[in-house]
Design an enzyme around this catalytic site. Structure first.
Site, short mmCIF file in Angstrom:
data_model
loop_
_atom_site.label_atom_id
_atom_site.label_comp_id
_atom_site.label_asym_id
_atom_site.label_seq_id
_atom_site.Cartn_x
_atom_site.Cartn_y
_atom_site.Cartn_z
CD GLU A 140 -3.06 1.32 1.93
OE1 GLU A 140 -3.08 0.44 3.54
OE2 GLU A 140 -3.32 2.18 3.21
CE LYS A 168 -6.15 -0.08 1.87
NZ LYS A 168 -7.14 -1.00 2.31
P1 13P Z 1 -9.16 4.40 3.27
O1 13P Z 1 -9.68 4.03 2.67
O2 13P Z 1 -9.80 5.07 4.96
O3 13P Z 1 -8.39 5.51 3.27
O4 13P Z 1 -8.27 3.55 4.77
C1 13P Z 1 -7.62 2.05 3.37
C2 13P Z 1 -6.82 1.74 4.74
O5 13P Z 1 -6.68 0.63 4.28
C3 13P Z 1 -5.50 2.87 5.52
O6 13P Z 1 -4.17 2.78 5.37
#
Ligand code: 13P
Length: 350
Positions: free
Chosen positions: A181, A223
């Site tokens: 991510e 992600k």
């Molecule tokens: P949000 O969709 O609220 O941005 O959160 C996703 C997430 O896992 C952040 O690390």
């Protein structure tokens, strides 16, 4: 990746998560973040209230129709529902896999303009073994990058990419599918072209590092944040432009071997994040090399959190709110969402 047992484990997990029309519920808020969210609706952030809130979410009838995985926080993976069933097992009954946030948050990166680096590599392999015994089979690590004239700097970009890649390699070698991510934050007044340029630089560095660290792209989930105007930009790019720019950056940077891309919502409203995902599918048709879906936190949870406000009598209303967002995002992940669906007040559970 040559060990056949590991390969089987990783490919089974990918297969279950990356089902068309299903996405991931990110419910892995740290205690500090969960405290902010609960207090925003007047609920004290005790361990029991965090447990009650997560139980409300996870026991939503039919959640598994649209959600294939839930990301948990360490505390939650160790908790049980009211019937004393561990959450990971209760989720399994809903045909939902459990994942675990394994990074331990952000610190300032020295010799930068307050840019952040993510911590959590120490002892990671041992922690994963424990998490496997508790029922988790995938993991998450989040980097953050700020957009300004001088950031992300090359220093922050490179060190963060390498940490993320080391995490991913450790995960795969311990049978965990890593969610990779790299979040380019929405904060600021930058335009969408700037977001596209900076996101491209970040993703290129991430994939170079993944290659260097020997990560098998077939067994990971990306992600990313969407390519979007800064929150305080004026005007902000419309749905069509966000969808086009995001697709264009992903096509340029994400290898075809990656099985699934699951966006974070990153401060978009629930309706925006659904509409953007839907538009990408409408524009791309069946030409996408990867599964393209969601891994939203706030965009799935916020309406349910507000409806719940800590009260038992609101549980059903809150679960309907979560089910509605899960369903609409599941439809958006197939290009079958219509904004008119937002107006149907009563979303049936099935
Ligand atoms: P949000 O969709 O609220 O941005 O959160 C996703 C997430 O896992 C952040 O690390």
């Amino acid at each position: 990746m040559t060990n056949p047992d590991l390969v089987k484990k990783l490919s089974d997990t990918i297969h279950q998560i990356a089902q068309p029309g299903k996405g991931i519920l990110a419910a892995d808020e740290s205690v500090a973040t969960a405290t902010k969210r609960l207090e925003s609706v007047g609920v004290a952030s005790t361990e029991e209230n965090r447990r009650r809130y997560r139980e409300m979410l996870f026991s939503t009838p039919g959640l598994g129709e649209y959600i294939s995985g839930v990301i948990l926080f360490d505390e939650t993976l160790r908790q049980k529902d009211a019937k004393k069933t561990p959450f990971a097992e209760a989720l399994k009954h809903q045909h939902i896999l459990s994942g675990i946030k394994v990074d331990s948050g952000l610190i300032n990166l020295d010799n930068t303009d307050e840019e952040k680096v993510t911590q959590g590599l120490d002892n990671l392999a041992n922690r994963l073994q424990e998490y496997a015994a508790l029922g988790a089979c995938f993991a998450k690590w989040r980097n953050v990058y700020t957009i300004s004239k001088t950031t992300p700097s090359e220093r922050a970009n490179i060190i963060n990419a390498h940490n993320l890649a080391r995490y991913a390699a450790i995960c795969q070698n311990n049978g965990f599918v890593p969610i990779v991510e790299p979040e380019v934050l929405i904060d600021g007044d930058h335009n969408i072209q700037t977001s596209a340029l900076k996101t491209t630089t970040v993703l290129k560095a991430v994939f170079e590092a993944l290659k260097l660290h020997g990560v098998d792209l077939k067994y990971m989930i990306l992600k990313p944040s969407m390519v979007i105007s800064g929150k305080s930009a004026s005007p902000r790019a419309d749905i069509d432009t966000v969808a086009k720019e995001t697709l264009s950056v992903l096509k340029e940077t994400v290898p075809k071997e990656v099985p699934s891309i699951n966006f974070l919502s990153g401060g978009q409203t629930p309706e925006e994040s659904t509409a953007h995902l839907n538009r990408m599918h409408q524009l791309a048709g069946s030409t996408l090399p990867w599964n393209l879906s969601f891994s939203y936190g706030r965009a799935l949870q916020d309406p349910a959190l507000k409806a719940w406000a800590g009260k038992e009598e609101n549980v059903e209303k809150a679960q309907r709110a979560l089910f509605k967002r899960a369903k609409l995002n599941g439809l958006a992940a197939q290009g079958r969402y219509d904004p008119a669906m937002e107006n149907s007040e009563n979303t049936d559970f099935a």
